[in-house]
Design an enzyme around this catalytic site. Structure first.
Site, PDB file in Angstrom:
ATOM      1  CB  SER A 329      -0.916   0.017   1.221  1.00 45.65           C
ATOM      2  OG  SER A 329      -1.777  -1.103   1.170  1.00 45.65           O
ATOM      3  CG  ASP A 353     -14.755   0.134   0.703  1.00 48.08           C
ATOM      4  OD1 ASP A 353     -14.979  -0.969   0.127  1.00 48.08           O
ATOM      5  OD2 ASP A 353     -13.995   0.246   1.688  1.00 48.08           O
ATOM      6  CG  ASP A 368     -11.004  -2.112   1.853  1.00 46.50           C
ATOM      7  OD1 ASP A 368     -10.929  -1.091   1.143  1.00 46.50           O
ATOM      8  OD2 ASP A 368     -10.476  -2.213   2.988  1.00 46.50           O
ATOM      9  CG  HIS A 378     -12.959   2.172   4.275  1.00 41.99           C
ATOM     10  ND1 HIS A 378     -12.308   1.152   3.638  1.00 41.99           N
ATOM     11  CD2 HIS A 378     -12.197   2.478   5.350  1.00 41.99           C
ATOM     12  CE1 HIS A 378     -11.196   0.863   4.277  1.00 41.99           C
ATOM     13  NE2 HIS A 378     -11.107   1.653   5.336  1.00 41.99           N
ATOM     14  CB  CYS A 391      -9.770   2.821   1.301  1.00 39.24           C
ATOM     15  SG  CYS A 391     -11.180   2.109   0.437  1.00 39.24           S
TER      16      CYS A 391
END
Lengths: 649, 384
Positions: A329, A353, A368, A378, A391
């Site tokens: 990430s 999300d 996710d 999210h 995310c």
């Protein structure tokens, strides 16, 4: 009558004798003439030839190796110096009975078969006749004494002093500085004639790191010495000397203290830390663990020592800092910038999300990390939150919206996919994939289903820790990328440092969105570390904040960052490292990543941390990154106390 | 010829001929000043070179100096002896010499591969074969003086025996150089005695024809090696050819003026093997150059000229042949050494007379010159 006859006889005999003496005289004259002619021929006509031969007998040119330039860190701490050692050397031409001598030596000093084998290799590639070749390095005093006692039995064998490289920090900075070691055959043949001449007196050459990159600066110019030697090869006097020009002393951007702190922060874990000064691109620290003692290589590492080094299977010689990895990430902020630049998103773009991303026309969802926690997502999320909450869904979507070509084009300008470092030629370029790349390198077309993974750094894209640190430094530097560099300057004879000016056009190639948008991404990264729990909203805290809070020690300076967790095997794991994989074999555990920077206006440091099979980026790599920033940013005293406390544990 | 010797009154003629009878009687010494002077110069020149050649080793020079002093004393001592003494004693001395050679073969000690040295307790070791250089000419001169010159073929056989007997013994000592010189010293006497040129030329042709046979069948490996090395020193530049190559380099690099005393690089840095014995000329030539070599040759020629004069003015066959033989041997000695060191001849182990280190050589050489002086200073009036 008898008397008369005798007298006649006497006269006749006198005549015979005198005639014969005359003949002898003529012969003598001829012989002396021949001798004198011959002498005149030798001493007058061929004088030049014989004078040259005579000089050739007694005069020997020998090369005087230059002292290698010293390497200093940015604060004047010596990273590499030269130290005198005593070597056992052999002049093959005068060593009349080498095997006997070697047997004797074996009984008086520590001389292994390995030493002898290495000597034979050196002997075989010696270029200049009648010069000495090292047989064993670093004799101790007792050995020197034992050799002195037996010297008369050891023709052609001598103890010679030599200055060799010494790395006082031993393994701590091994990968950053590299090491010198004996010149090998390949290096010899690769040298130009001019360079080979300059290395006539030199035994060692830079093999890796700074020592290799700046070999030209550090080596200097060979000196010459004409000496008179007698028939036994002993030097009687020095007739003429051209002093060698010592190599240049150089100053690195490296900070030895920071380097030590980074190594200490990484501890026993395998991994790498690279710290960069954002305003210059100067590499402040470059640690790769496990390290090795570069001093082992200087005079030739033995097989046993090399085997010992490699026995762990942890490849200490491998520089993890410049090896490319899937970044996890930590890539997200740059994907975000790509989206902003290409106007695929704005800072206000919000997506929903649900805990996963579903590509159009595909049934298999891309999850996710939240999904693995509680099968939820999210909810509505913008770029800022997508960054600090890491995310996945947002970036799956963004990657698909951008398309692989735009991602590729954008990341290429951020120092990825090529070795942007000015003077770290050994660094891997990493991989920034696109359709063409995949076709060329994997022989396959690009599948649309691969694109989402590129958005979260768990696809084909690979970057080195150095590249991640450099990219983080660009964000710290408000978007402007500086090419990473090790060398800061050279020290002249007057002791003054002359900064080197490298051409650096990285910033010109950059594709940057508006400054405002850059600052948004930068501040989102500050949130990663600093944004606290929000009791009203779930999942609004920074992904690294829990770790910061658990440390019980609030930050004393503004810090931005981004965690990352790279899959080693195909597990769907979260980006914050929350998935429990302690059951998994250590080798298959995820790699923990963290990029961080001093988030003050004039950022002084950016850092990338990579912990091999470390687990989660936030929990494992973030404390390392913080320790590095502490070491650099906290006042000296405060840092000392801190490291004393943490050492106490 | 009943009246011989100096004690007898020989009438006015004698005084007229010798011109110095009265003076000599007062001085009691029978010496030849020109000869002594040139020999002394040679010896001093030799010491100078030896000091340099032995690496400034003063002990060597002192030992050599002592040998020179002894040699001059021996020479002057020998010069006081009657020529008659040599004539009468020749056969005895010859046989005695052979006896000593046999003793050397049995009890001698080996130096440099030649068993030619006799170590007598309390005396410096010496090389009896050196004595043969004038014992053989003396014996031959004695023999010839009993015959009418020129010698017949029958005489030649006897001469051959006189020459070859000691030569063979010396060869057995493994000392080819000295044996060669002894042979030559005898050959010179035979040549001076007036041997027919036909025989000389035949012998020379025979020798030349025999030499390939000698080379193929008789020559030892090291002898063959020396000859091959002579023709091409560079076939083994670090081994057999090393001496001659280094020696030539030393000589050639001396140039006209030389590198200066104690400054010869070849000499001082030990590139010339045997630099203080057989190869001392290389040191001289390097440090004193062509001029130094010419000076040496001039000194030798001065000795030679005086020797010639003594031989030619000698009064009887024995004296003539003996003087001629000794002086030609001396010249040949010097010439062979110089030719060998400079590469004009294959290497044979011979010292440079009066210059090379070595006591026996100097003492025997000067003893020979003592005989020359004796011949010159013990003259009788010949009835005319």
């Amino acid at each position: 009558m008898a008397e008369k006859f005798k007298l006649d006889d006497h006269e006749r005999e006198t005549l015979i004798f005198n005639r014969r003496m005359l003949v002898a005289g003529v012969f003598i004259f001829l012989l002396i003439s021949a001798l004198v002619t011959w002498m005149v021929y030798l001493q007058v006509y061929r004088y030049d030839y014989f004078a040259a031969r005579s000089d050739g007998n007694r005069l020997h040119s020998q090369y005087v190796p230059p002292n290698r330039g010293l390497i200093y860190d940015r604060n004047g701490v010596l990273l590499a110096d030269n130290r005198p050692i005593f070597n056992l050397t052999v002049v093959r031409e005068t060593a009349t009975n080498l095997d006997v001598s070697l047997d004797l030596l074996r009984s008086v000093i520590n001389l292994s078969d390995d030493d002898i084998e290495q000597y034979r290799v050196r002997q075989s590639r010696r270029a200049v006749p009648h010069t000495s070749v090292p047989l064993r390095y670093q004799l101790n005093e007792e050995e020197i004494a034992n050799i002195a006692v037996n010297q008369h039995l050891l023709p052609g064998i001598a103890v010679e002093a030599q200055l060799v490289r010494h790395y006082p920090f031993e393994q701590m900075a091994a990968h950053a500085i590299g090491y010198v070691s004996e010149i090998n055959k390949d290096e010899m043949t690769a040298m130009s004639a001019e360079m080979a001449a300059n290395y006539r007196g030199t035994h060692q050459i830079g093999k890796t790191g700074i020592e290799k990159t700046y070999e030209n600066l550090l080596h200097g110019e060979v000196g010459y010495e004409t000496v008179e030697k007698n028939n036994r090869g002993q030097v009687m006097r020095v007739l003429d000397r051209t002093d060698p020009v010592p190599g240049r002393d150089i100053v690195l951007h490296l900070d030895a203290k920071l380097q030590a702190a980074a190594a200490q922060a990484l501890g026993d874990r395998r991994g790498a830390v690279v710290a960069i000064e954002p305003s210059t691109g100067g590499v402040l620290a470059m640690v790769s663990q496990p390290g090795y003692d570069p001093n082992l290589f200087v005079t030739g590492i033995s097989r046993a020592q090399l085997a010992e080094l490699n026995r762990s299977g942890h490849t200490p010689l491998f520089n993890r800092a410049i090896a490319s990895r899937v970044p996890g990430s930590t890539i997200k902020p740059f994907i975000g910038l790509a989206g902003l630049y290409n106007e695929v998103i704005t800072p206000d773009t919000v997506i929903n999300d649900p805990g996963y991303f579903r590509m159009q026309g595909r049934s298999r969802p891309y999850y996710d990390w939240t999904w693995w926690v509680d099968k939820s997502g999210h909810g509505p999320i913008d770029l800022r939150r997508a960054i600090y909450q890491s995310c996945n869904t947002y970036f799956y979507q963004l990657a698909v919206d951008l398309g692989i070509e735009k991602i590729h084009d954008y990341l290429m300008t951020f120092g990825f996919g090529r070795n942007a470092a000015i003077d770290i030629p050994e660094a891997s370029p990493g991989i920034v994939p696109n359709e063409a790349w995949k076709l060329e390198n994997r022989g396959e077309v690009w599948y649309a289903g691969e694109t989402p993974y590129e958005g979260i750094g768990n696809g084909i894209f690979q970057a080195t820790t150095l590249q991640m640190a450099s990219a983080a430094a660009a964000i710290a530097n408000h978007g402007v990328l500086k090419q990473p560099r090790m060398l800061r300057g050279t020290i002249g004879n007057d002791g003054e440092i002359t900064d080197v000016a490298f051409p650096d056009n990285a910033a010109q190639k950059q594709l940057l969105p508006s400054q405002e948008q850059i600052e948004l991404v930068r501040s989102a990264m500050v949130d990663v570390v600093n944004k606290p729990y929000d009791s009203e909203h779930r999942r609004h805290e920074g992904s690294a904040y829990p770790v910061l809070r658990e440390s019980g020690r609030p930050l004393e300076y503004p810090m931005g960052g981004k965690s990352g967790t790279a899959q080693v095997v195909q597990f769907q794991v979260d980006a914050a490292g929350n998935r429990d994989d302690s059951e998994v074999d250590e080798r298959f555990r995820t790699h923990a990543m963290f990029i961080a920077f001093d988030a003050s206006e004039n950022s002084r440091i950016a850092v990338a941390v990579f912990v091999e099979n470390g687990g989660g980026g936030g929990s494992v790599a973030f404390p390392v990154a913080r320790a590095v920033l502490d070491a650099y940013l906290l006042p000296e005293q405060e840092y000392q106390e801190l490291s004393a406390v943490s050492h106490g544990h | 010829m009943a009246s011989r010797g100096i004690g007898r009154p020989l009438g006015n003629d004698f005084y007229r001929l010798s011109g110095r009878r009265g003076v000599l009687r007062g001085r009691m010494l029978r010496i030849d000043a020109p000869l002594i002077l040139s020999l002394f110069c040679l010896a001093m020149y030799g010491l100078l070179v030896l000091f340099s050649a032995s690496g400034e080793n003063i002990a060597d020079v002192e030992r050599q100096g002592a040998a020179i002093v002894i040699a001059f004393i021996v020479m002057i001592g020998v010069a006081q002896l009657e020529v008659e003494f040599f004539r009468r004693g020749a056969p005895m001395m010859f046989v005695g010499g052979l006896g000593v050679l046999v003793i050397v073969l049995i009890f001698g000690s080996k130096v440099n591969g030649a068993k030619a040295w006799l170590d007598l307790p309390g005396l410096p070791s010496f090389q009896p074969s050196e004595l043969e250089k004038f014992l053989v000419p003396m014996m031959l001169a004695w023999y010839m003086s009993k015959r009418t010159l020129p010698p017949r073929f029958r005489d030649l056989v006897v001469c051959g025996l006189i020459i070859l007997l000691p030569a063979a013994l010396i060869l057995l000592q493994n000392d080819t150089g000295t044996a060669l010189m002894v042979i030559m010293s005898g050959v010179f006497v035979v040549l001076l005695a007036g041997i027919s040129w036909r025989i000389v030329i035949s012998a020379a042709v025979l020798l030349m024809m025999a030499s390939p046979a000698w080379y193929i069948f008789l020559a030892q490996a090291h002898q063959k090696n020396r000859i091959l090395t002579f023709f091409d020193p560079y076939r083994d530049p670090t081994g057999a050819g090393y001496n001659i190559i280094q020696s030539q380099i030393a000589i050639g690099s001396g140039g006209i003026q030389g590198k200066g005393w104690l400054n010869g690089a070849q000499s001082q840095l030990d590139f010339i093997p045997e630099s203080n014995t057989d190869f001392i000329l290389a040191v001289l030539a390097e440090e004193f150059g062509l001029l130094g070599v010419l000076f040496l040759i001039v000194l030798y020629l001065a000795v030679l000229a005086r020797g010639f004069y003594i031989a030619v003015t000698a009064q009887d066959t024995f004296s003539r042949l003996l003087a001629g033989g000794i002086i030609l041997t001396f010249f040949f000695y010097a010439f062979v050494n110089m030719a060998m060191v400079s590469g004009l001849m294959p290497v044979v182990g011979l010292p440079l007379p009066l210059v090379s280190k070595g006591g026996t050589s100097i003492v025997t050489l000067l003893a020979g010159f003592g005989i020359l002086m004796s011949i010159h200073t013990h003259k009788r009036v010949l009835p005319r």
